[in-house]
Design an enzyme around this catalytic site. Structure first.
Site, PDB file in Angstrom:
ATOM      1  N   HIS A  58      45.821  38.250  30.940  1.00 36.74           N
ATOM      2  CA  HIS A  58      45.177  38.622  32.213  1.00 36.74           C
ATOM      3  C   HIS A  58      43.764  38.028  32.270  1.00 36.74           C
ATOM      4  O   HIS A  58      42.836  38.529  31.659  1.00 36.74           O
ATOM      5  CB  HIS A  58      45.114  40.148  32.331  1.00 36.74           C
ATOM      6  CG  HIS A  58      44.614  40.637  33.663  1.00 36.74           C
ATOM      7  ND1 HIS A  58      45.336  41.488  34.482  1.00 36.74           N
ATOM      8  CD2 HIS A  58      43.463  40.402  34.341  1.00 36.74           C
ATOM      9  CE1 HIS A  58      44.660  41.745  35.575  1.00 36.74           C
ATOM     10  NE2 HIS A  58      43.501  41.099  35.518  1.00 36.74           N
ATOM     11  N   HIS A  60      41.116  35.488  35.126  1.00 31.29           N
ATOM     12  CA  HIS A  60      40.952  34.904  36.471  1.00 31.29           C
ATOM     13  C   HIS A  60      40.278  33.546  36.317  1.00 31.29           C
ATOM     14  O   HIS A  60      39.057  33.437  36.434  1.00 31.29           O
ATOM     15  CB  HIS A  60      40.116  35.838  37.354  1.00 31.29           C
ATOM     16  CG  HIS A  60      40.772  37.154  37.614  1.00 31.29           C
ATOM     17  ND1 HIS A  60      41.433  37.431  38.785  1.00 31.29           N
ATOM     18  CD2 HIS A  60      40.896  38.267  36.847  1.00 31.29           C
ATOM     19  CE1 HIS A  60      41.929  38.676  38.731  1.00 31.29           C
ATOM     20  NE2 HIS A  60      41.611  39.194  37.559  1.00 31.29           N
ATOM     21  N   GLN A 154      44.097  39.282  46.544  1.00 27.75           N
ATOM     22  CA  GLN A 154      43.026  40.247  46.251  1.00 27.75           C
ATOM     23  C   GLN A 154      42.525  40.979  47.495  1.00 27.75           C
ATOM     24  O   GLN A 154      42.076  42.114  47.431  1.00 27.75           O
ATOM     25  CB  GLN A 154      41.857  39.519  45.586  1.00 27.75           C
ATOM     26  CG  GLN A 154      40.707  40.409  45.219  1.00 27.75           C
ATOM     27  CD  GLN A 154      39.645  39.659  44.443  1.00 27.75           C
ATOM     28  OE1 GLN A 154      39.454  39.875  43.267  1.00 27.75           O
ATOM     29  NE2 GLN A 154      38.972  38.744  45.108  1.00 27.75           N
ATOM     30  N   HIS A 212      47.340  43.980  40.177  1.00 27.08           N
ATOM     31  CA  HIS A 212      46.131  44.757  39.936  1.00 27.08           C
ATOM     32  C   HIS A 212      46.371  46.133  40.555  1.00 27.08           C
ATOM     33  O   HIS A 212      46.543  46.240  41.771  1.00 27.08           O
ATOM     34  CB  HIS A 212      44.922  44.100  40.596  1.00 27.08           C
ATOM     35  CG  HIS A 212      44.388  42.948  39.823  1.00 27.08           C
ATOM     36  ND1 HIS A 212      45.136  41.837  39.555  1.00 27.08           N
ATOM     37  CD2 HIS A 212      43.176  42.753  39.240  1.00 27.08           C
ATOM     38  CE1 HIS A 212      44.396  40.993  38.843  1.00 27.08           C
ATOM     39  NE2 HIS A 212      43.212  41.528  38.635  1.00 27.08           N
ATOM     40  N   GLU A 215      42.482  49.739  40.522  1.00 27.39           N
ATOM     41  CA  GLU A 215      41.243  49.406  39.799  1.00 27.39           C
ATOM     42  C   GLU A 215      40.097  50.142  40.480  1.00 27.39           C
ATOM     43  O   GLU A 215      39.271  49.568  41.190  1.00 27.39           O
ATOM     44  CB  GLU A 215      41.012  47.892  39.773  1.00 27.39           C
ATOM     45  CG  GLU A 215      39.876  47.515  38.828  1.00 27.39           C
ATOM     46  CD  GLU A 215      39.665  46.016  38.675  1.00 27.39           C
ATOM     47  OE1 GLU A 215      40.405  45.242  39.303  1.00 27.39           O
ATOM     48  OE2 GLU A 215      38.748  45.638  37.924  1.00 27.39           O
ATOM     49  N   ASP A 311      40.184  39.245  31.348  1.00 24.29           N
ATOM     50  CA  ASP A 311      39.973  39.463  32.777  1.00 24.29           C
ATOM     51  C   ASP A 311      38.927  38.506  33.345  1.00 24.29           C
ATOM     52  O   ASP A 311      39.257  37.636  34.125  1.00 24.29           O
ATOM     53  CB  ASP A 311      39.605  40.925  33.051  1.00 24.29           C
ATOM     54  CG  ASP A 311      39.746  41.328  34.516  1.00 24.29           C
ATOM     55  OD1 ASP A 311      40.525  40.681  35.233  1.00 24.29           O
ATOM     56  OD2 ASP A 311      39.087  42.294  34.928  1.00 24.29           O
TER      57      ASP A 311
HETATM   58 FE   FE2 Z   1      41.849  41.350  36.932  1.00 25.78          FE
END
Ligand code: FE2
Length: 413
Positions: A58, A60, A154, A212, A215, A311
């Site tokens: 995981h 980005h 997102q 996701h 969060e 992450d």
């Molecule tokens: Fe993430």
């Protein structure tokens, strides 16, 4: 007949095994060495700890290394971190994304990460530019890293009109996994629909799902349960991963127990990202502040497959990181209270065998027939590797040494 192999590894101490082993690599696969076998290169690991590579499940890569090019996240929250990226995303170029992503792929590989799963933003702000950039980075680094790409909406799918079409396009362009951010919708009904759309895309492309999930510190967030329900309804057990799941930590005990039982039943994989979430969550709390780490120990006790990820690296969410699995392991140990010898072994399983299950990596192992990937660590065992943040002495991808690290220290005691 004497065969010449690409690489001969002597005296490896595979994690979890009592004895050392020798392995030869030819054509990108391990084989058992034979007497008299010659090799283009031989490495004597001298009993050092060896693994078939760390797995970063995981990260980005489209956002890494961006923090010096944008304004500061002064609230330190997830919300502001996302908003700052909007400004930058409109100006992305493929070359610039490749350069930033590439710097962390290189760093990760030198640290022993041989497989990555990266979430890449898909929304109407940046369009498919982040995806183009990470696809190009994947191509550039194909010889040293296996990279799975998650199409990550997102900004929501319903809230961001046009995102659904971009998600379908992203999968056609070469994304492997359908992502999601169901909590970032206007209502629980929209969150549910967000997950349904992801399953529609996944079914069409026969793809795994990695979202996701919740969060947020908000204990009213309910999308983990929704994801588990829809995984079962679609018979997608074993193919769905939930990342972050911070709200699970804030649930009342009885509801948490119910959700964990459903997560188990649905065969969800769970990924905690403590580096980022320790930094982002609880920002607006008075003391005692919530720490935003999902219920790692309860999930493990329920027999659920748990891993951890880096992450973020030097972006608006998190200012540190270098995709070093041992660094994130140390942070995870503290965040999840993993201190006993058996817990440290469970921790070491997370970025190795557990993550291999999440990514569906076949032939992962230090054994004949497996992919000739290996990382030899300057430590005798997992606990010492984490404690010492031990150098990755040799990193081997498909039978070729792709990184070596030796640390030189002088002392005058
Ligand atoms: Fe993430």
């Amino acid at each position: 007949m004497t065969a010449t192999v690409d690489l001969l590894l002597r005296n490896l101490k595979p994690w979890g095994e009592a004895k050392t082993v020798d392995l030869a690599a030819v054509g990108g696969r391990f084989i058992a060495p034979t007497v008299g076998m010659t090799a283009k290169r031989t490495i004597d690991a001298a009993g050092r700890l060896a693994i078939p590579g760390f797995i970063e499940p995981h990260i980005h890569l489209d956002k890494v290394m961006i923090n010096k090019e944008v304004r500061t996240n002064s609230s330190g929250t997830l919300t502001e971190a996302i908003e700052i990226i909007w400004e930058k995303k409109r100006t992305y170029s493929t070359a610039e994304v490749v350069a930033r992503a590439g710097s962390i792929i290189e760093s990760g590989v030198a640290n022993g990460v041989l497989h990555f799963r990266t979430h890449v933003d898909v929304d109407t702000i940046g369009g498919l530019k982040p995806m183009e950039g990470v696809l190009a980075a994947r191509e550039k680094y194909r010889h040293i890293a296996d990279i799975q790409i998650v199409a990550f909406p997102q900004e929501g799918i319903l809230r961001d009109k046009g995102a659904e079409e971009l998600m379908w396009k992203a999968m056609e362009m070469g994304a492997d996994v359908v992502g999601g951010m169901p909590f970032n919708e206007a209502s629980p009904a929209d969150s549910k629909r967000h997950i349904e759309i992801a399953f529609e895309i996944a079914r069409k492309h026969d793809a795994d799902i990695d979202m996701h999930v919740d969060e947020t510190d908000d204990p009213n967030a309910r999308t983990l349960e929704m994801l588990a329900d829809q995984t079962m309804a679609n018979s997608w057990q074993g193919r769905v991963t939930a990342g972050h799941t911070c709200a699970l930590a804030g649930y009342p005990q009885d509801y948490a127990a119910k959700v964990i039982a459903k997560v188990k039943q649905a065969g969800l994989h769970m990924i905690t990202n403590p580096a980022t979430n320790l930094m982002l969550q609880g920002r607006l709390d008075a003391q005692p502040k919530r720490r935003g780490i999902t219920r790692v120990q309860e999930l493990l006790a329920a027999g659920i497959n748990v891993s951890f990820g880096q992450d973020c690296v030097r972006d608006t969410f998190y200012p540190f990181g270098r995709d070093d699995t041992l660094e994130v392991a140390l942070i995870t140990a503290h965040a999840a209270h993993l201190s006993q010898p058996t817990q440290i072994e469970q921790l070491f399983a997370m970025p190795t065998v557990n993550a291999a299950r999440i990514l569906g990596i076949e032939d992962y192992g230090l054994k004949p027939g497996a992919l000739a990937d290996a990382v030899i660590i300057e430590a005798p065992d997992a606990a010492e590797a984490i404690r010492l943040q031990a150098p990755r002495r040799w990193v081997i991808k498909r039978g070729k040494v792709v990184a070596e690290t030796e640390v030189r220290r002088q002392t005058w005691f």
